[in-house]
Enzyme design. Structure first.
Site, PDB file in Angstrom:
ATOM      1  N   CYS A   1      -5.131   9.295   9.675  1.00 18.75           N
ATOM      2  CA  CYS A   1      -5.240   8.617  11.188  1.00 18.75           C
ATOM      3  C   CYS A   1      -5.772   8.845  12.159  1.00 18.75           C
ATOM      4  CB  CYS A   1      -4.106   7.229  10.626  1.00 18.75           C
ATOM      5  SG  CYS A   1      -4.337   5.835   9.955  1.00 18.75           S
TER       6      CYS A   1
ATOM      7  N   VAL B   1       8.724   6.499  16.604  1.00 20.75           N
ATOM      8  CA  VAL B   1       7.895   7.729  15.418  1.00 20.75           C
ATOM      9  C   VAL B   1       6.575   7.833  15.270  1.00 20.75           C
ATOM     10  CG1 VAL B   1       7.406   7.306  13.124  1.00 20.75           C
ATOM     11  CG2 VAL B   1       8.864   5.209  13.986  1.00 20.75           C
TER      12      VAL B   1
ATOM     13  N   ILE C   1       3.798  18.215   8.412  1.00 25.97           N
ATOM     14  CA  ILE C   1       3.787  18.422   6.833  1.00 25.97           C
ATOM     15  C   ILE C   1       5.078  19.414   6.706  1.00 25.97           C
ATOM     16  CG2 ILE C   1       1.684  16.918   5.535  1.00 25.97           C
ATOM     17  CD1 ILE C   1       1.116  20.032   5.372  1.00 25.97           C
ATOM     18  N   ASP C   2       5.373  19.784   7.848  1.00 24.81           N
ATOM     19  CA  ASP C   2       6.367  20.865   7.731  1.00 24.81           C
ATOM     20  C   ASP C   2       7.265  20.464   7.330  1.00 24.81           C
ATOM     21  OD1 ASP C   2       6.374  19.697  10.436  1.00 24.81           O
ATOM     22  OD2 ASP C   2       7.784  20.268  10.930  1.00 24.81           O
ATOM     23  N   LEU C   3       7.995  19.037   7.439  1.00 28.31           N
ATOM     24  CA  LEU C   3       8.784  19.164   6.567  1.00 28.31           C
ATOM     25  C   LEU C   3       8.816  19.133   5.465  1.00 28.31           C
ATOM     26  CD1 LEU C   3      10.299  15.956   8.722  1.00 28.31           C
ATOM     27  CD2 LEU C   3      11.008  18.437   9.571  1.00 28.31           C
TER      28      LEU C   3
ATOM     29  N   ARG D   1      -0.059  14.325  12.455  1.00 27.57           N
ATOM     30  CA  ARG D   1       1.135  14.387  11.911  1.00 27.57           C
ATOM     31  C   ARG D   1       1.326  15.463  10.843  1.00 27.57           C
ATOM     32  NH1 ARG D   1      -0.751   7.992  10.108  1.00 27.57           N
ATOM     33  NH2 ARG D   1       1.481   8.319   8.595  1.00 27.57           N
TER      34      ARG D   1
ATOM     35  N   ARG E   1      -4.807  11.013   4.431  1.00 37.64           N
ATOM     36  CA  ARG E   1      -3.053  12.263   4.910  1.00 37.64           C
ATOM     37  C   ARG E   1      -2.869  11.790   3.536  1.00 37.64           C
ATOM     38  NH1 ARG E   1       0.838  12.179   6.841  1.00 37.64           N
ATOM     39  NH2 ARG E   1       0.830  14.239   7.367  1.00 37.64           N
TER      40      ARG E   1
ATOM     41  N   ASP F   1       4.401   0.752  11.764  1.00 36.36           N
ATOM     42  CA  ASP F   1       3.034  -0.187  11.623  1.00 36.36           C
ATOM     43  C   ASP F   1       3.024  -1.777  11.684  1.00 36.36           C
ATOM     44  OD1 ASP F   1       2.292   2.250  10.570  1.00 36.36           O
ATOM     45  OD2 ASP F   1       3.305   1.937   8.352  1.00 36.36           O
TER      46      ASP F   1
ATOM     47  N   ARG G   1      -9.024   0.074   4.867  1.00 39.52           N
ATOM     48  CA  ARG G   1      -7.835   1.144   3.932  1.00 39.52           C
ATOM     49  C   ARG G   1      -6.757   0.662   3.704  1.00 39.52           C
ATOM     50  NH1 ARG G   1      -7.262   6.008   7.281  1.00 39.52           N
ATOM     51  NH2 ARG G   1      -5.780   6.166   5.969  1.00 39.52           N
TER      52      ARG G   1
ATOM     53  N   LYS H   1       0.892  -1.373   0.274  1.00 40.78           N
ATOM     54  CA  LYS H   1      -0.029   0.156  -0.083  1.00 40.78           C
ATOM     55  C   LYS H   1       0.937   0.760  -0.409  1.00 40.78           C
ATOM     56  CE  LYS H   1      -1.509   1.403   4.186  1.00 40.78           C
ATOM     57  NZ  LYS H   1      -1.571   3.052   4.516  1.00 40.78           N
ATOM     58  N   ASN H   2       1.606   0.966   1.226  1.00 35.90           N
ATOM     59  CA  ASN H   2       2.356   2.241   0.926  1.00 35.90           C
ATOM     60  C   ASN H   2       3.211   2.897   0.028  1.00 35.90           C
ATOM     61  OD1 ASN H   2       1.154   3.300   3.305  1.00 35.90           O
ATOM     62  ND2 ASN H   2       3.026   2.189   4.350  1.00 35.90           N
TER      63      ASN H   2
HETATM   64  C1  UD1 Z   1       4.368   6.981   6.226  1.00 39.19           C
HETATM   65  C2  UD1 Z   1       3.229   5.665   5.945  1.00 39.19           C
HETATM   66  C3  UD1 Z   1       2.946   5.001   7.726  1.00 39.19           C
HETATM   67  C4  UD1 Z   1       3.943   4.619   8.657  1.00 39.19           C
HETATM   68  C5  UD1 Z   1       4.929   6.190   8.412  1.00 39.19           C
HETATM   69  C6  UD1 Z   1       6.671   5.613   9.334  1.00 39.19           C
HETATM   70  C7  UD1 Z   1       2.831   5.975   3.638  1.00 39.19           C
HETATM   71  C8  UD1 Z   1       1.196   5.635   3.253  1.00 39.19           C
HETATM   72  N1  UD1 Z   1       2.387   5.931   6.163  1.00 39.19           N
HETATM   73  O1  UD1 Z   1       3.883   7.888   6.673  1.00 39.19           O
HETATM   74  O2  UD1 Z   1       2.543   4.237   7.049  1.00 39.19           O
HETATM   75  O3  UD1 Z   1       3.407   4.808   9.362  1.00 39.19           O
HETATM   76  O4  UD1 Z   1       5.337   6.438   7.453  1.00 39.19           O
HETATM   77  O5  UD1 Z   1       7.375   5.147   9.045  1.00 39.19           O
HETATM   78  O6  UD1 Z   1       3.267   5.377   3.725  1.00 39.19           O
HETATM   79  N2  UD1 Z   1       7.298  14.589  10.453  1.00 39.19           N
HETATM   80  C9  UD1 Z   1       7.275  15.373  10.610  1.00 39.19           C
HETATM   81  N3  UD1 Z   1       6.830  16.733   9.748  1.00 39.19           N
HETATM   82  C10 UD1 Z   1       7.023  16.374   9.213  1.00 39.19           C
HETATM   83  C11 UD1 Z   1       6.376  14.341   8.422  1.00 39.19           C
HETATM   84  C12 UD1 Z   1       6.648  13.758   9.445  1.00 39.19           C
HETATM   85  O7  UD1 Z   1       6.878  16.181  12.061  1.00 39.19           O
HETATM   86  O8  UD1 Z   1       6.606  16.987   7.666  1.00 39.19           O
HETATM   87  C13 UD1 Z   1       6.592  13.226  11.753  1.00 39.19           C
HETATM   88  C14 UD1 Z   1       4.320  12.894  11.809  1.00 39.19           C
HETATM   89  O9  UD1 Z   1       4.591  13.240  13.108  1.00 39.19           O
HETATM   90  C15 UD1 Z   1       5.264  11.554  13.005  1.00 39.19           C
HETATM   91  C16 UD1 Z   1       6.995  10.947  11.983  1.00 39.19           C
HETATM   92  O10 UD1 Z   1       7.529  12.288  11.441  1.00 39.19           O
HETATM   93  O11 UD1 Z   1       5.425  11.701  13.413  1.00 39.19           O
HETATM   94  C17 UD1 Z   1       7.210  10.608  10.679  1.00 39.19           C
HETATM   95  O12 UD1 Z   1       6.049  10.903   9.767  1.00 39.19           O
HETATM   96  P1  UD1 Z   1       6.708   9.591   8.379  1.00 39.19           P
HETATM   97  O13 UD1 Z   1       7.806   9.303   8.019  1.00 39.19           O
HETATM   98  O14 UD1 Z   1       6.284  11.395   7.254  1.00 39.19           O
HETATM   99  O15 UD1 Z   1       5.086   8.944   8.082  1.00 39.19           O
HETATM  100  P2  UD1 Z   1       4.338   9.408   6.920  1.00 39.19           P
HETATM  101  O16 UD1 Z   1       4.811   9.074   5.654  1.00 39.19           O
HETATM  102  O17 UD1 Z   1       2.904  10.392   7.294  1.00 39.19           O
END
Ligand code: UD1
Length: 423
Positions: free
Chosen positions: A116, A326, A123-125, A121, A92, A304, A396, A22-23
């Site tokens: 979720c 995480v 998206i600042d990065l 979660r 998301r 996960d 999902r 899926k991911n």
């Molecule tokens: C993806 C996976 C999800 C998995 C996660 C970690 C998909 C669709 N989803 O989610 O199933 O659990 O990787 O392996 O692929 N963060 C920030 N700022 C950002 C981005 C992330 O602070 O801009 C934080 C998040 O809040 C979280 C951590 O970083 O605490 C990890 O997030 P991230 O690796 O980005 O996970 P996703 O890509 O959302």
């Protein structure tokens, strides 16, 4: 809303074919936007999240259809640049269209994500990375409005190896001018799969799967045919379910190299795990031994699979400690597991799991995709019949979950909810 009715106590036995990840599939679908014409992706799982991404692509003007097991995405008329709230709020991960849209259209309007129940979660990065490449952002009534008349390669050092940020920036960088370097990049196999497809499309990428990815921007990526890697989280879920029911299952098509630590942990807990030509055979014939585990970005133990592992360790001999590094709120399902007789206490990002001999059935809720899978595993291992509501979360992430479990000997079926929707 549907519920699953699970009667526990049946060991899972037989073999199950592992679907495409899926991911990975979600990002490969978004990457199709980078090329004009028809991209064909084989092995996209038929799950609700991929359907949501299909709707996002269609909203952008793409035509999406199936050719047997392959999804065909024709982007010839995909001139849109908006991902609407109705779709992004369902998933998301829709935010990953931002990179391709900035690269192809120079602009995007994407609803701020929901998704979720596993903590805030951010998206600042993603946004900081795009800003380094010259994009500008503003917000407009819950929408993120992005403009990038020209994307220029940059050195982007991530504060945390975010999977989504790495993928989003990677997809923008392949069509930017000049060189982009992503430092502290995530190393998940799904990122390597995305990079492999982008390279097949004509992109120049080095270092995917390591902490530093270097991308030379290029013009005119072409559509390709690509096969999604097997889903390591789905494989891990079935492996843990086999262990929790004291059964043995062959995970057909699963890749052991993507599951190193998960298999090692299961073996530490008393499981057998053997790689065969057809896949990985995993089983357990006694209560698990206690085990401590810590979630970390890949190659660490995947977050996960944390809820599923907790469901297994709920019946371990001795006390286990799980540490979630995480996501900040990924223990919310613990109250549901405790309603089934588990003895788990959480303190910040640690959980102390005192193993009990058996779990007992109870009505419980699926709180997110993986917590839902954990509830199913707990119910498969418990005495009696459990009702699991909010199964839409399980849907999902898992295609035909109950049918595949039933084929392995589980007593599980789906029924409509006792309550009308919206009550
Ligand atoms: C993806 C996976 C999800 C998995 C996660 C970690 C998909 C669709 N989803 O989610 O199933 O659990 O990787 O392996 O692929 N963060 C920030 N700022 C950002 C981005 C992330 O602070 O801009 C934080 C998040 O809040 C979280 C951590 O970083 O605490 C990890 O997030 P991230 O690796 O980005 O996970 P996703 O890509 O959302």
């Amino acid at each position: 809303m549907d519920r699953l009715v699970v009667t526990g106590g049946h060991p899972l036995r037989g073999s199950v074919r592992i679907n495409g990840a899926k991911n990975s599939a979600l990002k490969l679908m978004a990457a199709a936007l980078l090329a004009e014409g028809e991209t064909v992706i084989d092995g996209v799982p038929r799950i609700a999240d991929c359907l949501t991404m299909t709707h996002v692509l269609e909203h952008l003007g793409a035509r999406v259809g199936w050719r047997g097991s392959a999804m065909a995405i024709d982007t010839t008329d995909a001139t849109g640049y908006e991902a609407p709230y109705e779709l992004v709020s369902q998933m998301r991960a829709s935010i990953v269209v931002l990179g391709p849209l900035l690269a192809r259209r120079g602009r995007a309007r994407v609803a701020m994500p929901g998704g979720c129940n596993i903590g805030s979660r951010k998206i600042d990065l993603h946004l900081k990375g795009f800003e380094r490449m010259g994009a500008e952002f503003s917000s407009d009534h819950g929408y993120l409005v992005a403009k990038a008349p020209a994307l220029i390669g940059a050195v982007i050092s991530l504060d945390f190896p975010s999977v989504g940020a790495t993928e989003n920036i990677l997809m923008a960088a392949v069509a930017a001018s000049g060189t982009t370097v992503i430092e502290n990049a995530a190393r998940e196999p799904e990122i390597q799969d995305l990079a492999n497809m982008l390279v097949e499309m004509g992109a120049k990428i080095e270092g995917a799967g390591t902490t530093t990815i270097e991308i030379q921007g290029s013009d005119g990526l072409r559509p390709v045919e690509h096969r999604v890697i097997p889903d390591r989280v789905e494989a891990g879920t079935f492996a843990i379910a086999a262990c929790a029911t004291r059964g043995e299952v062959l995970l057909e098509g699963a890749r052991a190299d993507h599951l190193d630590l998960v298999l090692a942990k299961l073996v530490d807990a008393g499981a057998t795990a053997a790689t065969e030509d057809a896949g990985i055979r995993v089983g357990m014939d006694d209560r698990p031994r206690q085990l401590d585990f810590v979630t970390l970005p890949y190659p660490g133990f995947p977050t996960d699979l944390q809820p599923q592992m907790m469901a297994l360790l709920a019946t371990a001999r001795g006390t286990s400690i799980a540490t979630e590094n995480v996501f900040e709120s990924r223990f919310m399902f613990v109250d549901e597991l405790n309603r089934m007789g588990a003895d788990i206490r959480t303190e910040g990002h640690h959980a102390v799991i005192r193993g009990v001999e058996r779990l007992s059935s109870a009505p419980v809720r699926a709180l997110d995709i993986r917590a839902g899978a954990a509830m199913v595993i707990a119910a498969l291992a418990a005495d009696g019949t459990s009702d699991i509501t909010d199964v839409r979360y399980v849907d999902r992430g898992y295609e035909g979950f109950e049918a595949r479990l039933a084929a392995l000997g589980a007593e599980v079926h789906r029924e409509p909810s006792l309550w009308p929707a919206g009550s």
